[in-house]
Design a protein around this motif. Structure first.
Motif, mmCIF file in Angstrom:
data_model
loop_
_atom_site.group_PDB
_atom_site.id
_atom_site.type_symbol
_atom_site.label_atom_id
_atom_site.label_comp_id
_atom_site.label_asym_id
_atom_site.label_seq_id
_atom_site.Cartn_x
_atom_site.Cartn_y
_atom_site.Cartn_z
ATOM 1 N N ARG A 12 75.742 37.948 59.490
ATOM 2 C CA ARG A 12 74.809 37.265 60.391
ATOM 3 C C ARG A 12 74.713 37.903 61.773
ATOM 4 N NH1 ARG A 12 71.290 34.575 57.840
ATOM 5 N NH2 ARG A 12 71.146 32.951 59.372
ATOM 6 N N SER A 13 75.801 38.443 62.281
ATOM 7 C CA SER A 13 75.777 39.066 63.605
ATOM 8 C C SER A 13 76.921 40.068 63.691
ATOM 9 C CB SER A 13 75.914 38.015 64.718
ATOM 10 O OG SER A 13 77.200 37.423 64.684
ATOM 11 N N VAL A 14 76.839 40.924 64.708
ATOM 12 C CA VAL A 14 77.882 41.918 64.925
ATOM 13 C C VAL A 14 78.145 42.030 66.418
ATOM 14 C CG1 VAL A 14 76.252 43.849 64.971
ATOM 15 C CG2 VAL A 14 78.648 44.283 64.411
ATOM 16 N N ALA A 15 79.406 42.239 66.783
ATOM 17 C CA ALA A 15 79.785 42.442 68.185
ATOM 18 C C ALA A 15 80.782 43.592 68.250
ATOM 19 C CB ALA A 15 80.410 41.175 68.762
ATOM 20 N N PHE A 16 80.745 44.315 69.358
ATOM 21 C CA PHE A 16 81.619 45.470 69.569
ATOM 22 C C PHE A 16 82.445 45.258 70.829
ATOM 23 C CE2 PHE A 16 77.918 46.928 67.293
ATOM 24 C CZ PHE A 16 78.422 47.801 66.345
ATOM 25 N N PRO A 17 83.717 45.670 70.837
ATOM 26 C CA PRO A 17 84.501 45.628 72.074
ATOM 27 C C PRO A 17 83.976 46.709 73.023
ATOM 28 C CG PRO A 17 85.753 46.733 70.352
ATOM 29 C CD PRO A 17 84.482 46.222 69.719
ATOM 30 N N ASP A 19 85.227 49.355 74.193
ATOM 31 C CA ASP A 19 85.519 50.749 73.823
ATOM 32 C C ASP A 19 84.772 51.197 72.570
ATOM 33 O OD1 ASP A 19 86.914 49.600 71.684
ATOM 34 O OD2 ASP A 19 88.884 50.323 72.343
ATOM 35 N N GLY A 20 84.060 50.289 71.905
ATOM 36 C CA GLY A 20 83.256 50.637 70.737
ATOM 37 C C GLY A 20 84.046 51.003 69.495
ATOM 38 N N SER A 21 85.337 50.728 69.482
ATOM 39 C CA SER A 21 86.194 51.152 68.380
ATOM 40 C C SER A 21 86.035 50.336 67.102
ATOM 41 C CB SER A 21 87.661 51.105 68.813
ATOM 42 O OG SER A 21 88.030 49.764 69.119
ATOM 43 N N ARG A 22 85.634 49.095 67.231
ATOM 44 C CA ARG A 22 85.528 48.193 66.089
ATOM 45 C C ARG A 22 84.153 47.536 66.082
ATOM 46 N NH1 ARG A 22 89.555 50.514 64.878
ATOM 47 N NH2 ARG A 22 91.650 49.723 64.674
ATOM 48 N N ALA A 23 83.785 47.045 64.916
ATOM 49 C CA ALA A 23 82.620 46.169 64.781
ATOM 50 C C ALA A 23 83.137 44.898 64.130
ATOM 51 C CB ALA A 23 81.548 46.815 63.909
ATOM 52 N N TYR A 24 82.807 43.756 64.719
ATOM 53 C CA TYR A 24 83.204 42.460 64.181
ATOM 54 C C TYR A 24 81.951 41.802 63.636
ATOM 55 C CZ TYR A 24 87.327 43.378 67.043
ATOM 56 O OH TYR A 24 88.440 43.953 67.605
ATOM 57 N N VAL A 25 81.918 41.567 62.329
ATOM 58 C CA VAL A 25 80.721 41.065 61.657
ATOM 59 C C VAL A 25 80.986 39.658 61.118
ATOM 60 C CG1 VAL A 25 79.048 41.486 59.817
ATOM 61 C CG2 VAL A 25 80.121 43.428 61.002
ATOM 62 N N ALA A 26 80.203 38.687 61.588
ATOM 63 C CA ALA A 26 80.312 37.314 61.086
ATOM 64 C C ALA A 26 79.646 37.244 59.721
ATOM 65 C CB ALA A 26 79.632 36.349 62.056
ATOM 66 N N CYS A 27 80.402 36.841 58.710
ATOM 67 C CA CYS A 27 79.890 36.761 57.335
ATOM 68 C C CYS A 27 79.828 35.294 56.921
ATOM 69 C CB CYS A 27 80.782 37.574 56.402
ATOM 70 S SG CYS A 27 80.775 39.334 56.828
ATOM 71 N N GLU A 28 78.633 34.737 57.032
ATOM 72 C CA GLU A 28 78.421 33.295 56.862
ATOM 73 C C GLU A 28 78.926 32.757 55.524
ATOM 74 O OE1 GLU A 28 74.759 30.078 56.990
ATOM 75 O OE2 GLU A 28 74.305 32.207 56.770
ATOM 76 N N ASN A 29 78.438 33.281 54.427
ATOM 77 C CA ASN A 29 78.783 32.714 53.122
ATOM 78 C C ASN A 29 80.239 32.930 52.740
ATOM 79 O OD1 ASN A 29 76.171 31.851 52.912
ATOM 80 N ND2 ASN A 29 75.566 33.348 51.384
ATOM 81 N N GLY A 30 80.857 33.959 53.266
ATOM 82 C CA GLY A 30 82.256 34.207 52.959
ATOM 83 C C GLY A 30 83.212 33.415 53.824
ATOM 84 N N GLY A 31 82.721 32.902 54.953
ATOM 85 C CA GLY A 31 83.593 32.166 55.862
ATOM 86 C C GLY A 31 84.592 33.051 56.575
ATOM 87 N N TYR A 32 84.233 34.319 56.771
ATOM 88 C CA TYR A 32 85.160 35.251 57.396
ATOM 89 C C TYR A 32 84.437 36.188 58.366
ATOM 90 C CZ TYR A 32 83.432 38.449 53.730
ATOM 91 O OH TYR A 32 82.640 39.201 52.906
ATOM 92 N N VAL A 33 85.243 36.932 59.119
ATOM 93 C CA VAL A 33 84.753 37.985 60.001
ATOM 94 C C VAL A 33 85.262 39.304 59.426
ATOM 95 C CG1 VAL A 33 84.832 38.984 62.317
ATOM 96 C CG2 VAL A 33 84.775 36.496 62.038
ATOM 97 N N ALA A 34 84.353 40.226 59.154
ATOM 98 C CA ALA A 34 84.727 41.556 58.686
ATOM 99 C C ALA A 34 85.040 42.423 59.899
ATOM 100 C CB ALA A 34 83.597 42.171 57.873
ATOM 101 N N VAL A 35 86.134 43.158 59.841
ATOM 102 C CA VAL A 35 86.542 44.061 60.915
ATOM 103 C C VAL A 35 86.320 45.481 60.409
ATOM 104 C CG1 VAL A 35 88.402 44.787 62.451
ATOM 105 C CG2 VAL A 35 88.276 42.402 61.690
ATOM 106 N N ILE A 36 85.485 46.235 61.126
ATOM 107 C CA ILE A 36 85.095 47.574 60.694
ATOM 108 C C ILE A 36 85.506 48.602 61.736
ATOM 109 C CG2 ILE A 36 83.084 49.036 60.199
ATOM 110 C CD1 ILE A 36 81.718 46.379 59.240
ATOM 111 N N ASP A 37 86.045 49.722 61.281
ATOM 112 C CA ASP A 37 86.332 50.847 62.167
ATOM 113 C C ASP A 37 84.999 51.526 62.456
ATOM 114 O OD1 ASP A 37 86.753 53.761 62.782
ATOM 115 O OD2 ASP A 37 88.853 53.130 62.695
ATOM 116 N N ALA A 38 84.592 51.532 63.714
ATOM 117 C CA ALA A 38 83.276 52.051 64.089
ATOM 118 C C ALA A 38 83.187 53.573 64.010
ATOM 119 C CB ALA A 38 82.895 51.576 65.491
ATOM 120 N N GLN A 39 84.307 54.266 64.005
ATOM 121 C CA GLN A 39 84.311 55.728 63.888
ATOM 122 C C GLN A 39 84.168 56.174 62.427
ATOM 123 O OE1 GLN A 39 84.686 57.965 66.533
ATOM 124 N NE2 GLN A 39 84.564 56.271 67.966
ATOM 125 N N SER A 40 85.005 55.595 61.566
ATOM 126 C CA SER A 40 85.023 56.020 60.163
ATOM 127 C C SER A 40 84.054 55.228 59.286
ATOM 128 C CB SER A 40 86.439 55.877 59.590
ATOM 129 O OG SER A 40 86.791 54.512 59.492
#
Length: 166
Positions: A12-17, A19-40
């Motif tokens: 549903r949405s994404v936010a970055f710290p 330093d841009g190192s991570r992407a935090y993605v709100a996943c509505e149907n899963g009830g979780y936040v996905a944490v993504i390495d923004a470099q790899s």
């Protein structure tokens, strides 16, 4: 397109710290936040929120130490300690930090009904939530972790943006 990252759970949405190192993605149907390495562009972990949460909006503090996630029908904002989640090694983390016994959710702040979009003020001291079912906007003081007031708005507010007057 440089990458496609499978998060599942209806992102549903994404936010970055800052330093841009991570992407935090709100996943509505899963009830979780996905944490993504923004470099790899790799999925690092998933932070499971409390039962009943349908994560929608995301925002990161100015120092990158906290992630704020609106919980839709959960009628709250989850405050997540990013330093603890970045230190975790398991692929699916619980909101209660099961796996390493650490608490990743610092607070759950009650707000209006169906908190969807969220935004931080320029100082980073207040958070605003668009509450779709209660037709208002919650003003949250992040230091005290309390809702200060609600501002009535039109029907079904979905998103919110803060514009500086400077």
């Amino acid at each position: 397109m440089i990458a496609q990252i499978e998060t599942g759970g209806r992102p549903r949405s994404v936010a970055f710290p800052p330093d841009g190192s991570r992407a935090y993605v709100a996943c509505e149907n899963g009830g979780y936040v996905a944490v993504i390495d923004a470099q790899s562009h790799k999925l690092l972990s998933k932070i499971q929120l409390p039962t009943g949460s349908l994560p929608m909006g995301t925002a990161v503090s100015k120092d990158g130490k906290e992630l704020y996630v609106s919980t839709g029908r959960g009628n709250a904002v989850a405050v997540i300690d990013t330093q603890k989640i970045n230190a975790q090694g398991s692929p699916l983390l619980s909101a209660r930090g099961e796996g390493k016994g650490e608490e990743s959710i610092a607070a759950m702040i009650p707000v209006g009904n169906r908190a969807w979009g969220i935004a931080l003020d320029p100082s980073g001291s207040k958070l605003y939530t668009a509450n779709g079912a209660s037709n208002d906007v919650s003003v949250v003081d992040l230091k005290s972790r309390k809702e200060l007031r609600r501002i009535k708005v039109g029907d079904g507010p979905w998103g919110i943006a803060i514009v500086s007057r400077e």
